[in-house]
Scaffold this motif. Sequence first.
Motif, PDB file in Angstrom:
ATOM      1  N   LEU A 177     108.788  12.734  35.721  1.00  0.00           N
ATOM      2  CA  LEU A 177     107.547  12.260  36.329  1.00  0.00           C
ATOM      3  C   LEU A 177     107.862  11.185  37.382  1.00  0.00           C
ATOM      4  O   LEU A 177     107.332  11.203  38.486  1.00  0.00           O
ATOM      5  N   LEU A 178     108.764  10.260  37.022  1.00  0.00           N
ATOM      6  CA  LEU A 178     109.122   9.203  37.972  1.00  0.00           C
ATOM      7  C   LEU A 178     109.852   9.779  39.174  1.00  0.00           C
ATOM      8  O   LEU A 178     109.677   9.326  40.298  1.00  0.00           O
ATOM      9  N   HIS A 179     110.657  10.801  38.918  1.00  0.00           N
ATOM     10  CA  HIS A 179     111.350  11.458  40.020  1.00  0.00           C
ATOM     11  C   HIS A 179     110.324  12.064  40.983  1.00  0.00           C
ATOM     12  O   HIS A 179     110.416  11.895  42.200  1.00  0.00           O
ATOM     13  N   GLY A 180     109.329  12.747  40.385  1.00  0.00           N
ATOM     14  CA  GLY A 180     108.274  13.348  41.199  1.00  0.00           C
ATOM     15  C   GLY A 180     107.489  12.289  41.950  1.00  0.00           C
ATOM     16  O   GLY A 180     107.159  12.457  43.129  1.00  0.00           O
ATOM     17  N   THR A 181     107.223  11.170  41.257  1.00  0.00           N
ATOM     18  CA  THR A 181     106.481  10.072  41.896  1.00  0.00           C
ATOM     19  C   THR A 181     107.287   9.516  43.073  1.00  0.00           C
ATOM     20  O   THR A 181     106.738   9.253  44.143  1.00  0.00           O
ATOM     21  N   TYR A 182     108.593   9.360  42.863  1.00  0.00           N
ATOM     22  CA  TYR A 182     109.438   8.834  43.943  1.00  0.00           C
ATOM     23  C   TYR A 182     109.385   9.766  45.161  1.00  0.00           C
ATOM     24  O   TYR A 182     109.280   9.309  46.299  1.00  0.00           O
ATOM     25  N   GLN A 183     109.417  11.080  44.895  1.00  0.00           N
ATOM     26  CA  GLN A 183     109.368  12.047  46.000  1.00  0.00           C
ATOM     27  C   GLN A 183     108.045  11.923  46.751  1.00  0.00           C
ATOM     28  O   GLN A 183     108.023  11.936  47.977  1.00  0.00           O
ATOM     29  N   THR A 184     106.949  11.794  45.990  1.00  0.00           N
ATOM     30  CA  THR A 184     105.639  11.676  46.627  1.00  0.00           C
ATOM     31  C   THR A 184     105.561  10.393  47.442  1.00  0.00           C
ATOM     32  O   THR A 184     105.014  10.375  48.547  1.00  0.00           O
ATOM     33  N   ILE A 185     106.125   9.305  46.883  1.00  0.00           N
ATOM     34  CA  ILE A 185     106.095   8.023  47.583  1.00  0.00           C
ATOM     35  C   ILE A 185     106.882   8.115  48.897  1.00  0.00           C
ATOM     36  O   ILE A 185     106.409   7.666  49.947  1.00  0.00           O
ATOM     37  N   THR A 186     108.055   8.708  48.835  1.00  0.00           N
ATOM     38  CA  THR A 186     108.833   8.820  50.082  1.00  0.00           C
ATOM     39  C   THR A 186     108.095   9.714  51.083  1.00  0.00           C
ATOM     40  O   THR A 186     108.099   9.429  52.283  1.00  0.00           O
ATOM     41  N   ASP A 187     107.422  10.755  50.579  1.00  0.00           N
ATOM     42  CA  ASP A 187     106.617  11.598  51.479  1.00  0.00           C
ATOM     43  C   ASP A 187     105.510  10.774  52.131  1.00  0.00           C
ATOM     44  O   ASP A 187     105.252  10.887  53.330  1.00  0.00           O
ATOM     45  N   ALA A 188     104.843   9.936  51.293  1.00  0.00           N
ATOM     46  CA  ALA A 188     103.729   9.126  51.814  1.00  0.00           C
ATOM     47  C   ALA A 188     104.229   8.159  52.891  1.00  0.00           C
ATOM     48  O   ALA A 188     103.565   7.957  53.909  1.00  0.00           O
ATOM     49  N   GLN A 189     105.402   7.562  52.666  1.00  0.00           N
ATOM     50  CA  GLN A 189     105.918   6.617  53.659  1.00  0.00           C
ATOM     51  C   GLN A 189     106.418   7.351  54.903  1.00  0.00           C
ATOM     52  O   GLN A 189     106.248   6.861  56.024  1.00  0.00           O
ATOM     53  N   ARG A 190     107.019   8.520  54.704  1.00  0.00           N
ATOM     54  CA  ARG A 190     107.485   9.297  55.862  1.00  0.00           C
ATOM     55  C   ARG A 190     106.302   9.700  56.732  1.00  0.00           C
ATOM     56  O   ARG A 190     106.402   9.767  57.949  1.00  0.00           O
ATOM     57  N   ALA A 191     105.173   9.990  56.075  1.00  0.00           N
ATOM     58  CA  ALA A 191     103.978  10.383  56.826  1.00  0.00           C
ATOM     59  C   ALA A 191     103.450   9.230  57.677  1.00  0.00           C
ATOM     60  O   ALA A 191     102.631   9.436  58.564  1.00  0.00           O
ATOM     61  N   ARG A 192     103.940   8.003  57.390  1.00  0.00           N
ATOM     62  CA  ARG A 192     103.547   6.855  58.228  1.00  0.00           C
ATOM     63  C   ARG A 192     104.695   6.472  59.171  1.00  0.00           C
ATOM     64  O   ARG A 192     104.797   5.341  59.619  1.00  0.00           O
ATOM     65  N   GLY A 193     105.586   7.418  59.381  1.00  0.00           N
ATOM     66  CA  GLY A 193     106.642   7.197  60.357  1.00  0.00           C
ATOM     67  C   GLY A 193     107.885   6.533  59.805  1.00  0.00           C
ATOM     68  O   GLY A 193     108.805   6.220  60.561  1.00  0.00           O
ATOM     69  N   TRP A 194     107.937   6.301  58.493  1.00  0.00           N
ATOM     70  CA  TRP A 194     109.101   5.665  57.871  1.00  0.00           C
ATOM     71  C   TRP A 194     110.267   6.642  57.908  1.00  0.00           C
ATOM     72  O   TRP A 194     110.126   7.797  57.560  1.00  0.00           O
ATOM     73  N   SER A 195     111.421   6.158  58.332  1.00  0.00           N
ATOM     74  CA  SER A 195     112.565   7.052  58.449  1.00  0.00           C
ATOM     75  C   SER A 195     113.839   6.296  58.114  1.00  0.00           C
ATOM     76  O   SER A 195     114.460   5.698  58.982  1.00  0.00           O
ATOM     77  N   PRO A 196     114.240   6.280  56.840  1.00  0.00           N
ATOM     78  CA  PRO A 196     115.451   5.552  56.468  1.00  0.00           C
ATOM     79  C   PRO A 196     116.689   6.375  56.813  1.00  0.00           C
ATOM     80  O   PRO A 196     116.589   7.471  57.337  1.00  0.00           O
ATOM     81  N   GLY A 197     117.855   5.853  56.512  1.00  0.00           N
ATOM     82  CA  GLY A 197     119.073   6.648  56.659  1.00  0.00           C
ATOM     83  C   GLY A 197     119.805   6.433  57.956  1.00  0.00           C
ATOM     84  O   GLY A 197     120.631   7.241  58.342  1.00  0.00           O
ATOM     85  N   GLN A 198     119.503   5.351  58.658  1.00  0.00           N
ATOM     86  CA  GLN A 198     120.252   5.040  59.873  1.00  0.00           C
ATOM     87  C   GLN A 198     120.737   3.601  59.811  1.00  0.00           C
ATOM     88  O   GLN A 198     120.129   2.760  59.165  1.00  0.00           O
ATOM     89  N   GLY A 199     121.844   3.320  60.479  1.00  0.00           N
ATOM     90  CA  GLY A 199     122.382   1.958  60.536  1.00  0.00           C
ATOM     91  C   GLY A 199     123.348   1.677  59.401  1.00  0.00           C
ATOM     92  O   GLY A 199     123.816   2.586  58.712  1.00  0.00           O
ATOM     93  N   SER A 200     123.652   0.368  59.220  1.00  0.00           N
ATOM     94  CA  SER A 200     124.642  -0.041  58.228  1.00  0.00           C
ATOM     95  C   SER A 200     124.104   0.183  56.813  1.00  0.00           C
ATOM     96  O   SER A 200     122.924   0.468  56.616  1.00  0.00           O
ATOM     97  N   LEU A 201     125.016   0.002  55.844  1.00  0.00           N
ATOM     98  CA  LEU A 201     124.648   0.221  54.442  1.00  0.00           C
ATOM     99  C   LEU A 201     123.519  -0.729  54.025  1.00  0.00           C
ATOM    100  O   LEU A 201     122.544  -0.317  53.386  1.00  0.00           O
ATOM    101  N   ILE A 202     123.647  -2.012  54.420  1.00  0.00           N
ATOM    102  CA  ILE A 202     122.623  -3.009  54.058  1.00  0.00           C
ATOM    103  C   ILE A 202     121.294  -2.650  54.715  1.00  0.00           C
ATOM    104  O   ILE A 202     120.231  -2.707  54.095  1.00  0.00           O
ATOM    105  N   ARG A 203     121.385  -2.242  55.970  1.00  0.00           N
ATOM    106  CA  ARG A 203     120.168  -1.874  56.701  1.00  0.00           C
ATOM    107  C   ARG A 203     119.473  -0.685  56.029  1.00  0.00           C
ATOM    108  O   ARG A 203     118.252  -0.657  55.870  1.00  0.00           O
TER     109      ARG A 203
END
Lengths: 275, 281
Positions: A177-203
């Motif tokens: 359930l938490l895994h599914g929730t995490y997926q939905t949350i990342t979808d919700a943030q991506r839908a607002r233009g959030w795009s992680p995965g670039q830059g340094s490890l800390i970034r």
Amino acid sequence: MRGSGSARGREIGSNLVSPQFDLYVSRASWLHRLDPRTKMAFVTVSFALLLLNDQLTLMVAYLVAVHLLLRQAEIPWSRIRWLWDRTWLVSLMIFLLWPIFYPSGEPVLVGWRFIQITVPSLVEGLSAALRVIDLAFAVLVLLVSTDQTRLVQGLVRLGLPFEWGLGLAIGLRYLPLLHGTYQTITDAQRARGWSPGQGSLIRRARAYVPALVALVIAALRLSDALTLALAARGFQPGQPRSVRRPLRMERADGWVLGASGLLLVAAVVLRFGLP
Amino acid sequence: MSEPAVELSNCHYRYNGTVPALQGVSCTIEPGSWVAVVGQNGSGKTTLAKLCNGLLRPHAGRVRVMGQDARRQSVAQLARQVGYLFQNPDHQLFAPTVREEIAFGLDNLGFDPAEKEERLEETLKLFGLEAFAERPPAVLGYGLRRQVTVASLFALRPPILILDEPTAGLDWGRTKLLLERSRILHQSGHTIIFVTHNMRLVAEWAERVLVLHKGRLLADDTPRAVFGQPELLARAALSPPPITELSQRLRSLGLRGDSPSVEAFCEEVAQLVAARSEAIS
């Protein structure tokens, strides 16, 4: 209301766990029917056997035996391969690095500067690599043949407080359930233009804050609601409870426990010799 | 003629590659339209909506958003064109204040500071959130949390807005506020797509209805035409708004039986009464 069953004790409700996210394969084999405590004893003895000894023949024999056991219990190759997929790389690394860091004996096969690859060190490396796989398969025997409810029930019967067992069962149940929730949350943030995965490890780590904070908030709300739901259904820590499917040792458990005892003796004798 | 806002051509989607969620759905949503997507649970509504903003990619078929192939754009790129409101506000809120929550999307899409501030203030005012601007959104009540998520989406003013169950759990006051704010965007040319089970809202607000059933598109028509087909509604396990049902039961008196709203019903009854009075006199 107290339970009406004649057998009194402690039980985790079977509807609390989900088949997703666990390795359990539902079959009607004798291995599945064994009491979880018996299988835990088998795993413990296997660990003693494999950690006390390092003979290559033993490692190979255990691996073959455990594969035969799993197949006999109708565990599909896909589930066995699943574990191989997750262990082969680390085992290969152990096999390759062992002779470099633990050179021993003769004959020397390759000698270059400080690196001495010898036949005994290769055998030891192979044995160490197989030990990792063997240990993983020992645990797999327990996990593929015991559903989460029975597993937690076994732990409770071995002395784990019921409340802890219930917590563990709920935790296992809510993983998907938490895994599914995490997926939905990342979808919700991506839908607002959030795009992680670039830059340094800390970034990149910081970029995950919007998803992780939302997940923690959702998890807290969920646990709050769950606590109230449990209380609303009469759950009270420390109260006696009825048991719907009590754990019972059968004849097969006796045989397996006996064999495990012999295996333990063999492990000690192999390691320390006869007194 | 302008490009369609969204165009789905023979789209198929299967969850985990096996469970079919959409089976050959084709439809065109014109820019500036207000479209409702309805159907029973599991009919494919949310799947269809997620295809429109790239969160899901069709296994077969094609999705075009504002004339562009959606496959060639990331979700973040599509977020400029398509705003998506998720069902559960707790799947989105994370910022320490309401103000920062609304600013999150604006920052992601690279708005300049002056425009960002202007939009922030305007959005806070539009949704009556000024008093809560510095409070953590996660501790607000459900209605307000929902309002914050809607506000954070509206602040981006994307040409297409997808609202997935926007009014679920909201009281009538907040529902009305949300719909009124949606109307403002709609009147300025934004396309509104809302997924809902609330047939009254569909009847009163939507210009078109897409009816989904078991992953297939059963109907694509006006609310009046859809609600006037009891067999279709029964097949899709949908119940028409009470006023349409009343209208259908009064068919024997001469009503058409497809009134989607109270206003339409009253108008029809008034016409009927006037016609009868004229005939009698």
